[in-house]
Design a protein around this motif. Sequence first.
Motif, PDB file in Angstrom:
ATOM      1  N   HIS A 292       0.618  -0.809   0.224  1.00 46.12           N
ATOM      2  CA  HIS A 292      -0.207   0.116   0.416  1.00 46.12           C
ATOM      3  C   HIS A 292       0.959   1.063  -0.165  1.00 46.12           C
ATOM      4  O   HIS A 292       0.614   2.251  -0.984  1.00 46.12           O
ATOM      5  N   ASP A 293       2.129   1.097   0.477  1.00 46.85           N
ATOM      6  CA  ASP A 293       2.981   2.603   0.419  1.00 46.85           C
ATOM      7  C   ASP A 293       4.131   2.095  -0.267  1.00 46.85           C
ATOM      8  O   ASP A 293       5.023   3.132   0.301  1.00 46.85           O
ATOM      9  N   ILE A 294       4.227   1.986  -1.358  1.00 46.46           N
ATOM     10  CA  ILE A 294       5.086   1.538  -2.545  1.00 46.46           C
ATOM     11  C   ILE A 294       5.605   2.145  -2.897  1.00 46.46           C
ATOM     12  O   ILE A 294       6.420   2.738  -3.162  1.00 46.46           O
ATOM     13  N   GLY A 295       4.412   3.145  -3.367  1.00 46.52           N
ATOM     14  CA  GLY A 295       4.767   5.027  -3.780  1.00 46.52           C
ATOM     15  C   GLY A 295       6.174   5.697  -2.994  1.00 46.52           C
ATOM     16  O   GLY A 295       6.207   6.573  -4.006  1.00 46.52           O
ATOM     17  N   LYS A 296       5.604   5.900  -2.110  1.00 41.78           N
ATOM     18  CA  LYS A 296       6.940   6.322  -0.493  1.00 41.78           C
ATOM     19  C   LYS A 296       8.391   5.998  -1.112  1.00 41.78           C
ATOM     20  O   LYS A 296       8.978   6.870  -1.238  1.00 41.78           O
ATOM     21  N   ALA A 297       8.467   4.849  -1.537  1.00 37.59           N
ATOM     22  CA  ALA A 297       9.676   4.395  -2.243  1.00 37.59           C
ATOM     23  C   ALA A 297       9.917   5.546  -3.827  1.00 37.59           C
ATOM     24  O   ALA A 297      11.847   5.214  -3.185  1.00 37.59           O
ATOM     25  N   ILE A 298       9.361   6.270  -4.320  1.00 36.59           N
ATOM     26  CA  ILE A 298       9.710   7.288  -4.940  1.00 36.59           C
ATOM     27  C   ILE A 298       9.226   8.673  -5.171  1.00 36.59           C
ATOM     28  O   ILE A 298       9.390   9.693  -6.280  1.00 36.59           O
ATOM     29  N   ASP A 299       8.595   8.912  -4.228  1.00 32.64           N
ATOM     30  CA  ASP A 299       7.083   9.797  -3.787  1.00 32.64           C
ATOM     31  C   ASP A 299       8.167  11.154  -3.844  1.00 32.64           C
ATOM     32  O   ASP A 299       7.836  12.222  -4.285  1.00 32.64           O
TER      33      ASP A 299
END
Length: 520
Positions: free
Chosen positions: A367-374
């Motif tokens: 669910h928070d995978i976007g924080k790796a490249i945000d």
Amino acid sequence: METYTIVIAVVAAVIGFAVALGLKGILGSKKLKDAAAEAEKMVKAAQNEADGLIKEAGIEAKDILFRMKSEFESEAKETRSELKKLERRLIQKEENIDRKTDLFEQREKEIARKEQSLSDRDKSVSSKEEKYNALLEEQKAQLERISTLTAEQAKELLIRAMENEARYEGAKLIKRIENEAKEDADKKAKKIIATAIQRYSGDFIAERTVSVVQLPGDEMKGRIIGREGRNIRAIEAATGIDLIIDDTPEAVILSGFNPVRREVARLALIKLISDGRIHPARIEDVVKKVGQEVDTVIKEAGEQAAFDLGVHGIHAELIKYLGRLKYRTSYAQNVLQHSVEVGALCGMMASELGLKEKLARRMGLLHDIGKAIDHEVEGPHAVIGSKLAKKFGESAAVVHAIGAHHEDVPPSTVYALLVQAADGLSGARPGARKELLENYIRRIEDLEGIANGFNGVANTYAIQAGREIRVIVESDKVSDEESVLLSRDIAKKIEESLTFPGQIKVTVIRETRAVEYANK
């Protein structure tokens, strides 16, 4: 029979003629006489034979006639039987038609009677309506004379009174429906969440990312800077991280938005300090080796997280992005640990609800995978994560749950709501996150200020670290039913005005106190 007789006579004549011709040539009277006698015998024999044939033909004809007569009588009998059956059927149909005709006539009479009754009732209603309208007009005129109000003014007062009454009744109905719904829903939700919390036990204090490197002595700062600053420039160029060397004793601060690069810089700097050889060529070599080591650690961290939750088939690139969350924190909570915790909670709650446990764990983990490249791409991390998951072949349900866990996309599945609940539960539990004191105090003040801005509010208290706000209202200004609407309005205002993790409970308290003193 006559036909047979004629045939026999012809046959006899032909035979006689043949015999005569046969005897014509016989010479002598004796021979002629003998021939005539012989012919006579033959004629008699033929005559006898013909008589026998005639009798046989007569008997045969009688037999044929008898059989034909019997067949005719049998067919006639069957025909008469069929005619009788048809006659009986026709009689029955005729009787049924007569009965139906009688019923139709009765119904027509009943309908005619009801039509007459309705007509009479309509006339009576019309006359009463006219009478009542006249009475209403008379009452309106009397009310206007008594109250000195026009019809429009009276209508406005009546509408206002009806609106207040409807609002009051609506508030009572809302309160009753909410109580009935919460009575069952709260029990089940508490049971599911309590079961999930009991089955999962996370760390009380989460890991923090270290951005400060301790030095053995202040003289090491000069070696890190190098002649004319070439070493520090080489480190910054190789890692993409800024080194801040100030008056802080025996410490170097690493500054950068990319947590992976910051970790590479931290480990490389530690190795350079322990090795003692600090120069541009050595710096590039160490940074390269440390980068490879960190990539391996990232991959292993992602694989370990997926293995711990029993989630398989994740694309290799997504595994790498997942591992990068090891070096990312949110309110001092490690994002990878948070993702694993959310995945575990999602799976437990899904099993309690009879849903697919593995699918729920997969959604929670990613669910928070976007924080790796945000920090590299513009936009909310939930939307970035959903696009990333879609790119690497995740199912539409997983993509939707990732995009909807912060309401960036309206949730449309039970799984998306489970991810929201697990995310809030993981971030809201005591010790999970760290918040600056100033921000905490400001958020508490904002909560109390929003509630105090409503009419009828006497006092407001934010409790449980701002997770609940209790509003005390004045009993003479706010009724029990209006308190339901007030709590709803305050919650909506908080959602519109503040940004906060999880949820905030709004409790409106109304009490009536009667105080009297006895004097003597």
